[in-house]
Design a protein around this motif. Structure first.
Motif, PDB file in Angstrom:
ATOM      1  N   LYS A   5       0.832  -1.200   0.000  1.00  0.00           N
ATOM      2  CA  LYS A   5       0.000   0.000   0.000  1.00  0.00           C
ATOM      3  C   LYS A   5       0.867   1.250   0.000  1.00  0.00           C
ATOM      4  CE  LYS A   5      -3.804  -2.188   2.458  1.00  0.00           C
ATOM      5  NZ  LYS A   5      -4.598  -2.192   3.704  1.00  0.00           N
ATOM      6  N   ILE A   6       0.278   2.319  -0.476  1.00  0.00           N
ATOM      7  CA  ILE A   6       0.895   3.633  -0.436  1.00  0.00           C
ATOM      8  C   ILE A   6       0.230   4.398   0.695  1.00  0.00           C
ATOM      9  CG2 ILE A   6       1.263   5.785  -1.685  1.00  0.00           C
ATOM     10  CD1 ILE A   6       1.033   4.047  -4.276  1.00  0.00           C
ATOM     11  N   TYR A   7       1.025   4.909   1.627  1.00  0.00           N
ATOM     12  CA  TYR A   7       0.484   5.626   2.779  1.00  0.00           C
ATOM     13  C   TYR A   7       0.640   7.118   2.569  1.00  0.00           C
ATOM     14  CZ  TYR A   7      -0.139   1.226   5.080  1.00  0.00           C
ATOM     15  OH  TYR A   7      -0.571  -0.045   5.389  1.00  0.00           O
ATOM     16  N   ILE A   8      -0.392   7.857   2.989  1.00  0.00           N
ATOM     17  CA  ILE A   8      -0.459   9.290   2.785  1.00  0.00           C
ATOM     18  C   ILE A   8      -0.653   9.950   4.141  1.00  0.00           C
ATOM     19  CG2 ILE A   8      -1.706  11.165   1.629  1.00  0.00           C
ATOM     20  CD1 ILE A   8      -2.648   7.962   0.280  1.00  0.00           C
ATOM     21  N   GLY A   9       0.195  10.907   4.453  1.00  0.00           N
ATOM     22  CA  GLY A   9       0.054  11.653   5.697  1.00  0.00           C
ATOM     23  C   GLY A   9      -0.572  12.998   5.434  1.00  0.00           C
ATOM     24  N   GLY A  10      -1.590  13.329   6.216  1.00  0.00           N
ATOM     25  CA  GLY A  10      -2.267  14.603   6.058  1.00  0.00           C
ATOM     26  C   GLY A  10      -1.666  15.679   6.946  1.00  0.00           C
ATOM     27  N   SER A  14      -6.017  17.294   8.705  1.00  0.00           N
ATOM     28  CA  SER A  14      -6.505  16.175   7.904  1.00  0.00           C
ATOM     29  C   SER A  14      -6.002  14.858   8.490  1.00  0.00           C
ATOM     30  CB  SER A  14      -6.082  16.333   6.447  1.00  0.00           C
ATOM     31  OG  SER A  14      -4.690  16.455   6.357  1.00  0.00           O
ATOM     32  N   SER A  15      -6.531  13.781   8.003  1.00  0.00           N
ATOM     33  CA  SER A  15      -6.228  12.455   8.532  1.00  0.00           C
ATOM     34  C   SER A  15      -5.124  11.782   7.731  1.00  0.00           C
ATOM     35  CB  SER A  15      -7.509  11.609   8.494  1.00  0.00           C
ATOM     36  OG  SER A  15      -7.337  10.396   9.161  1.00  0.00           O
ATOM     37  N   THR A  16      -4.823  10.564   8.105  1.00  0.00           N
ATOM     38  CA  THR A  16      -3.880   9.715   7.400  1.00  0.00           C
ATOM     39  C   THR A  16      -4.691   8.749   6.539  1.00  0.00           C
ATOM     40  OG1 THR A  16      -2.423   9.894   9.302  1.00  0.00           O
ATOM     41  CG2 THR A  16      -1.934   8.135   7.768  1.00  0.00           C
ATOM     42  N   GLY A  17      -4.094   8.237   5.480  1.00  0.00           N
ATOM     43  CA  GLY A  17      -4.815   7.311   4.626  1.00  0.00           C
ATOM     44  C   GLY A  17      -3.882   6.356   3.918  1.00  0.00           C
ATOM     45  N   SER A  18      -4.481   5.391   3.248  1.00  0.00           N
ATOM     46  CA  SER A  18      -3.700   4.460   2.438  1.00  0.00           C
ATOM     47  C   SER A  18      -4.414   4.220   1.118  1.00  0.00           C
ATOM     48  CB  SER A  18      -3.474   3.129   3.171  1.00  0.00           C
ATOM     49  OG  SER A  18      -4.683   2.419   3.308  1.00  0.00           O
ATOM     50  N   TYR A  19      -3.617   3.850   0.123  1.00  0.00           N
ATOM     51  CA  TYR A  19      -4.127   3.509  -1.199  1.00  0.00           C
ATOM     52  C   TYR A  19      -3.513   2.181  -1.592  1.00  0.00           C
ATOM     53  CZ  TYR A  19      -4.630   3.440  -6.254  1.00  0.00           C
ATOM     54  OH  TYR A  19      -4.921   3.062  -7.540  1.00  0.00           O
ATOM     55  N   THR A  23      -5.972  -3.058  -5.696  1.00  0.00           N
ATOM     56  CA  THR A  23      -7.431  -3.096  -5.651  1.00  0.00           C
ATOM     57  C   THR A  23      -8.079  -1.748  -5.940  1.00  0.00           C
ATOM     58  OG1 THR A  23      -7.538  -2.571  -3.291  1.00  0.00           O
ATOM     59  CG2 THR A  23      -7.330  -4.910  -3.889  1.00  0.00           C
ATOM     60  N   GLY A  24      -7.279  -0.671  -5.879  1.00  0.00           N
ATOM     61  CA  GLY A  24      -7.824   0.671  -6.041  1.00  0.00           C
ATOM     62  C   GLY A  24      -8.499   1.199  -4.785  1.00  0.00           C
ATOM     63  N   GLU A  25      -8.415   0.464  -3.693  1.00  0.00           N
ATOM     64  CA  GLU A  25      -9.089   0.856  -2.451  1.00  0.00           C
ATOM     65  C   GLU A  25      -8.352   1.998  -1.750  1.00  0.00           C
ATOM     66  OE1 GLU A  25     -10.500  -0.959   1.860  1.00  0.00           O
ATOM     67  OE2 GLU A  25      -9.139  -2.114   0.618  1.00  0.00           O
ATOM     68  N   LEU A  26      -9.126   3.014  -1.378  1.00  0.00           N
ATOM     69  CA  LEU A  26      -8.658   4.101  -0.529  1.00  0.00           C
ATOM     70  C   LEU A  26      -9.198   3.850   0.870  1.00  0.00           C
ATOM     71  CD1 LEU A  26      -9.367   7.166  -2.824  1.00  0.00           C
ATOM     72  CD2 LEU A  26      -7.123   6.362  -2.110  1.00  0.00           C
ATOM     73  N   ASN A  54       6.526  13.976  17.529  1.00  0.00           N
ATOM     74  CA  ASN A  54       6.094  12.638  17.948  1.00  0.00           C
ATOM     75  C   ASN A  54       6.349  11.642  16.829  1.00  0.00           C
ATOM     76  OD1 ASN A  54       4.994  13.334  20.507  1.00  0.00           O
ATOM     77  ND2 ASN A  54       3.205  14.174  19.481  1.00  0.00           N
ATOM     78  N   ILE A  55       6.831  10.474  17.185  1.00  0.00           N
ATOM     79  CA  ILE A  55       7.031   9.396  16.224  1.00  0.00           C
ATOM     80  C   ILE A  55       6.055   8.276  16.575  1.00  0.00           C
ATOM     81  CG2 ILE A  55       8.647   7.738  15.222  1.00  0.00           C
ATOM     82  CD1 ILE A  55       9.393  10.688  14.703  1.00  0.00           C
ATOM     83  N   ALA A  56       5.115   8.043  15.677  1.00  0.00           N
ATOM     84  CA  ALA A  56       4.156   6.961  15.849  1.00  0.00           C
ATOM     85  C   ALA A  56       4.605   5.763  15.015  1.00  0.00           C
ATOM     86  CB  ALA A  56       2.761   7.408  15.422  1.00  0.00           C
ATOM     87  N   VAL A  57       4.289   4.571  15.489  1.00  0.00           N
ATOM     88  CA  VAL A  57       4.651   3.340  14.785  1.00  0.00           C
ATOM     89  C   VAL A  57       3.377   2.532  14.533  1.00  0.00           C
ATOM     90  CG1 VAL A  57       6.013   1.222  14.871  1.00  0.00           C
ATOM     91  CG2 VAL A  57       6.895   3.305  15.932  1.00  0.00           C
ATOM     92  N   TYR A  58       3.211   2.113  13.276  1.00  0.00           N
ATOM     93  CA  TYR A  58       2.073   1.295  12.864  1.00  0.00           C
ATOM     94  C   TYR A  58       2.595  -0.030  12.322  1.00  0.00           C
ATOM     95  CZ  TYR A  58      -1.715  -0.275   9.774  1.00  0.00           C
ATOM     96  OH  TYR A  58      -2.662  -1.016   9.116  1.00  0.00           O
ATOM     97  N   ASP A  59       2.135  -1.124  12.901  1.00  0.00           N
ATOM     98  CA  ASP A  59       2.460  -2.463  12.413  1.00  0.00           C
ATOM     99  C   ASP A  59       1.483  -2.789  11.293  1.00  0.00           C
ATOM    100  OD1 ASP A  59       2.846  -5.157  11.916  1.00  0.00           O
ATOM    101  OD2 ASP A  59       2.942  -5.719  14.033  1.00  0.00           O
ATOM    102  N   THR A  60       1.949  -2.737  10.045  1.00  0.00           N
ATOM    103  CA  THR A  60       1.061  -2.905   8.891  1.00  0.00           C
ATOM    104  C   THR A  60       0.541  -4.333   8.733  1.00  0.00           C
ATOM    105  OG1 THR A  60       2.930  -3.275   7.391  1.00  0.00           O
ATOM    106  CG2 THR A  60       2.152  -1.002   7.645  1.00  0.00           C
ATOM    107  N   SER A  61       1.082  -5.272   9.506  1.00  0.00           N
ATOM    108  CA  SER A  61       0.573  -6.645   9.433  1.00  0.00           C
ATOM    109  C   SER A  61      -0.682  -6.827  10.289  1.00  0.00           C
ATOM    110  CB  SER A  61       1.653  -7.642   9.874  1.00  0.00           C
ATOM    111  OG  SER A  61       1.912  -7.526  11.264  1.00  0.00           O
ATOM    112  N   LYS A  62      -1.072  -5.771  11.010  1.00  0.00           N
ATOM    113  CA  LYS A  62      -2.256  -5.801  11.872  1.00  0.00           C
ATOM    114  C   LYS A  62      -3.175  -4.650  11.480  1.00  0.00           C
ATOM    115  CE  LYS A  62       0.456  -7.629  15.691  1.00  0.00           C
ATOM    116  NZ  LYS A  62       0.982  -7.371  17.036  1.00  0.00           N
ATOM    117  N   PRO A  63      -4.451  -4.738  11.857  1.00  0.00           N
ATOM    118  CA  PRO A  63      -5.376  -3.653  11.511  1.00  0.00           C
ATOM    119  C   PRO A  63      -5.009  -2.336  12.205  1.00  0.00           C
ATOM    120  CG  PRO A  63      -6.581  -5.619  12.205  1.00  0.00           C
ATOM    121  CD  PRO A  63      -5.128  -5.863  12.494  1.00  0.00           C
TER     122      PRO A  63
END
Length: 85
Positions: A5-10, A14-19, A23-26, A54-63
């Motif tokens: 996925k491509i991750y987008i920081g707002g 604005s919020s954060t998102g992924s593309y 699948t074309g899913e946003l 602040n440094i946040a960490v997201y484990d992309t293998s989990k929701p």
């Protein structure tokens, strides 16, 4: 990210998102704002946030689930890091 996925920081409220290009899913990833930088290491996405560097960490293998602490703030450099001059 390593999940394809491509991750987008707002910025400015604005919020954060992924593309997902396969699948074309946003997807809206709520709860983290003012993302100024992104980095990837293995299945972890690091999100640099203003204020306080602040440094946040997201484990992309989990929701994405703030209640489950994914992502979570790993550390903060404090307000001294906010000087943009």
């Amino acid at each position: 990210g390593n999940d394809g996925k491509i991750y987008i920081g707002g910025d400015l409220g604005s919020s954060t998102g992924s593309y997902d290009p396969k699948t074309g899913e946003l997807q809206d990833l709520p709860g983290l704002r003012q993302i100024d930088g992104l980095g990837v290491y293995e299945n972890f996405l690091f999100l640099g946030r203003y204020p306080n560097a602040n440094i946040a960490v997201y484990d992309t293998s989990k929701p994405w689930d703030l209640a489950a602490n994914n992502p979570h703030t790993a550390f903060s450099l404090g307000s001294d890091a906010d000087d943009e001059s």
